[in-house]
Design a protein around this motif. Sequence first.
Motif, short mmCIF file in Angstrom:
data_model
loop_
_atom_site.label_atom_id
_atom_site.label_comp_id
_atom_site.label_asym_id
_atom_site.label_seq_id
_atom_site.Cartn_x
_atom_site.Cartn_y
_atom_site.Cartn_z
N ASP A 168 39.65 51.70 41.50
CA ASP A 168 40.98 51.10 41.67
C ASP A 168 40.88 49.58 41.58
O ASP A 168 41.52 48.84 42.34
CB ASP A 168 41.59 51.52 43.01
N GLY A 169 40.10 49.11 40.66
CA GLY A 169 39.93 47.68 40.46
C GLY A 169 39.36 47.38 39.10
O GLY A 169 39.37 48.23 38.20
N LEU A 170 38.83 46.18 38.93
CA LEU A 170 38.32 45.77 37.63
C LEU A 170 37.40 44.58 37.76
O LEU A 170 37.41 43.88 38.78
CB LEU A 170 39.47 45.44 36.69
N THR A 171 36.59 44.38 36.73
CA THR A 171 35.91 43.10 36.56
C THR A 171 36.71 42.29 35.54
O THR A 171 37.21 42.84 34.56
CB THR A 171 34.47 43.28 36.05
N ILE A 172 36.87 41.00 35.80
CA ILE A 172 37.48 40.08 34.83
C ILE A 172 36.34 39.17 34.40
O ILE A 172 35.78 38.44 35.20
CB ILE A 172 38.64 39.29 35.45
N ASN A 173 36.00 39.22 33.12
CA ASN A 173 34.64 38.88 32.71
C ASN A 173 34.46 37.46 32.18
O ASN A 173 35.32 36.93 31.47
CB ASN A 173 34.17 39.88 31.66
N GLU A 188 43.46 37.87 33.80
CA GLU A 188 43.57 37.27 35.12
C GLU A 188 45.03 36.97 35.46
O GLU A 188 45.50 37.23 36.58
CB GLU A 188 42.75 35.99 35.18
N THR A 189 45.77 36.44 34.49
CA THR A 189 47.18 36.11 34.69
C THR A 189 48.00 37.36 34.94
O THR A 189 48.88 37.39 35.81
CB THR A 189 47.71 35.34 33.47
N ILE A 190 47.72 38.42 34.18
CA ILE A 190 48.44 39.69 34.35
C ILE A 190 48.21 40.24 35.75
O ILE A 190 49.15 40.67 36.43
CB ILE A 190 47.99 40.69 33.27
N ILE A 191 46.98 40.26 36.20
CA ILE A 191 46.66 40.84 37.51
C ILE A 191 47.30 40.02 38.63
O ILE A 191 47.76 40.57 39.65
CB ILE A 191 45.13 40.92 37.69
N LYS A 192 47.37 38.71 38.46
CA LYS A 192 47.93 37.85 39.50
C LYS A 192 49.46 37.90 39.57
O LYS A 192 50.03 37.83 40.67
CB LYS A 192 47.51 36.39 39.27
N TYR A 193 50.13 38.03 38.41
CA TYR A 193 51.56 37.75 38.39
C TYR A 193 52.44 38.87 37.85
O TYR A 193 53.64 38.85 38.10
CB TYR A 193 51.83 36.48 37.57
N PRO A 195 54.51 42.11 37.74
CA PRO A 195 54.98 42.97 38.83
C PRO A 195 54.29 44.32 38.89
O PRO A 195 54.21 44.93 39.96
CB PRO A 195 56.48 43.12 38.52
N ARG A 196 53.81 44.79 37.77
CA ARG A 196 53.14 46.09 37.75
C ARG A 196 51.78 46.05 38.46
O ARG A 196 51.30 47.08 38.94
CB ARG A 196 52.97 46.54 36.30
N PHE A 197 51.16 44.87 38.51
CA PHE A 197 49.79 44.76 39.03
C PHE A 197 49.66 43.85 40.25
O PHE A 197 48.79 44.08 41.10
CB PHE A 197 48.87 44.23 37.92
N ALA A 198 50.47 42.82 40.34
CA ALA A 198 50.33 41.84 41.41
C ALA A 198 50.62 42.45 42.77
O ALA A 198 51.54 43.27 42.93
CB ALA A 198 51.28 40.67 41.15
N ASP A 199 49.83 42.07 43.76
CA ASP A 199 50.03 42.50 45.15
C ASP A 199 50.02 44.01 45.30
O ASP A 199 50.71 44.57 46.15
CB ASP A 199 51.35 41.93 45.70
N LYS A 200 49.22 44.68 44.48
CA LYS A 200 49.10 46.14 44.57
C LYS A 200 47.76 46.57 45.16
O LYS A 200 47.39 47.74 45.08
CB LYS A 200 49.29 46.77 43.18
N ARG A 206 34.51 41.41 40.20
CA ARG A 206 33.82 40.18 39.78
C ARG A 206 34.81 39.40 38.92
O ARG A 206 35.39 39.96 37.99
CB ARG A 206 32.56 40.51 38.98
N ASP A 207 35.00 38.11 39.24
CA ASP A 207 35.98 37.34 38.49
C ASP A 207 35.30 36.61 37.33
O ASP A 207 34.10 36.73 37.09
CB ASP A 207 36.76 36.39 39.40
N ARG A 208 36.08 35.83 36.60
CA ARG A 208 35.61 35.20 35.37
C ARG A 208 34.91 33.86 35.61
O ARG A 208 34.46 33.22 34.66
CB ARG A 208 36.78 35.01 34.39
#
Length: 412
Positions: A168-173, A188-193, A195-200, A206-208
């Motif tokens: 239930d997660g991901l690496t942003i590489n 990174e922008t999609i995951i942060k902002y 509505p489908r992904f942010a605050d879920k 691991r981040d970039r």
Amino acid sequence: MTAPIHVRSEIGKLKTVLLKRPGEEIENFTPEMMERLLFDDIPFLPEAQKEHDAFADILRDNGAEVLYLENLSAEAIDAGNVKDAFLEEILTESGYAAGTTHDALKEYLMSMSTLDMVDKIMSGVRKNEIDFVPSDLVSAAEDREYPFFMDPMPNLYFTRDPAASIGDGLTINRMTFDARHRESLFMETIIKYHPRFADKGLHVWRDRYHTTRLEGGDELVLSDHVLAIGVSQRTSADAIQDVARSLFDPANDSEYDTIIAIEIPHNHAMMHLDTVFTMINHDQFTVHPGILGEGGKIDTWTMHPANNEDGFTIEHNQDLEGVLKKELGLSELDLIPTGDGDPIIAGREQWNDGSNTLAIAPGVVVTYNRNYVSNELLRKHGLKVIDTLSSELSRGRGGPRCMSMPLVREDL
């Protein structure tokens, strides 16, 4: 499965997938620029788009929701009201943190709609598009004959690499070459902002923002607790150990307790693990014979959590089949050789991504139609093989798995 990212295997029925439709970026360069942009040829855009649309239709026809990187990126930027901040970051990563060139590019890109801006950043900004002569020292010192302020990103249609879903997660590489460094900023922008992904509650394992390299083509989710990661031209051993520390940390509750690091030749032909080895059924894998040494040996290192300084133990082995059987609890294993093991056919079809199969359900795979020897062998081994067109897409050196980032798969 309510999480927007949920991937616990390579073979669970594909429910949601992220693609990038090829755009102007795949032919917005010259032969002299191919090495810089990691391409061996220049695809013909209209045919590449037809082939990619056919690939997307195959996924839809088999029950998958298809999302597009360019659309999600624009929607996320608008939803987060971060157009200015996103543009500042992409300009900085393009080499323009400040100065007159930065200002001219920002004015030009900010004048566009968000989707047009995203498309333009992806396709590249040529110097002749802007009525502007650089006066800052950095720009003046650059090659005045080079045609771009911001390079195109032709590798973007390989959505597998900038980020990879795990549980239930991901690496942003952090990607290896300069030509691809900016790509993971979109995810990174999609995951942060978005509505489908942010605050879920999604985990970023691991981040970039690292110095060691990791790319999604090397990350294979073999089960709900086992990963395989290639030690390759594009992914370093240090990065794999970072992933292990994150996934094995009890506070992260990842459920993953095993990582099998597999060393493959570090070259352009075999740039990622999934170009030479993929999982296609519960007990079936494709494998390029060129990665196996005498007696089928290949170096692997199996990592498990431990209460020590590293946070894990490492066990070296050279019997890939034995390691897979042990860690996946299998009594039998079917390793299917690319090109039926013929050294000429295997080399040719691996170059054309004959090993880069995308499983869309257990025993159901999408492959490039040009790899007909490998495809027929898969059928003889009981697989359902769905061919997809590949004359132009394959020029980019990636196959169906490279072109897709699964976001949701059904559990097995």
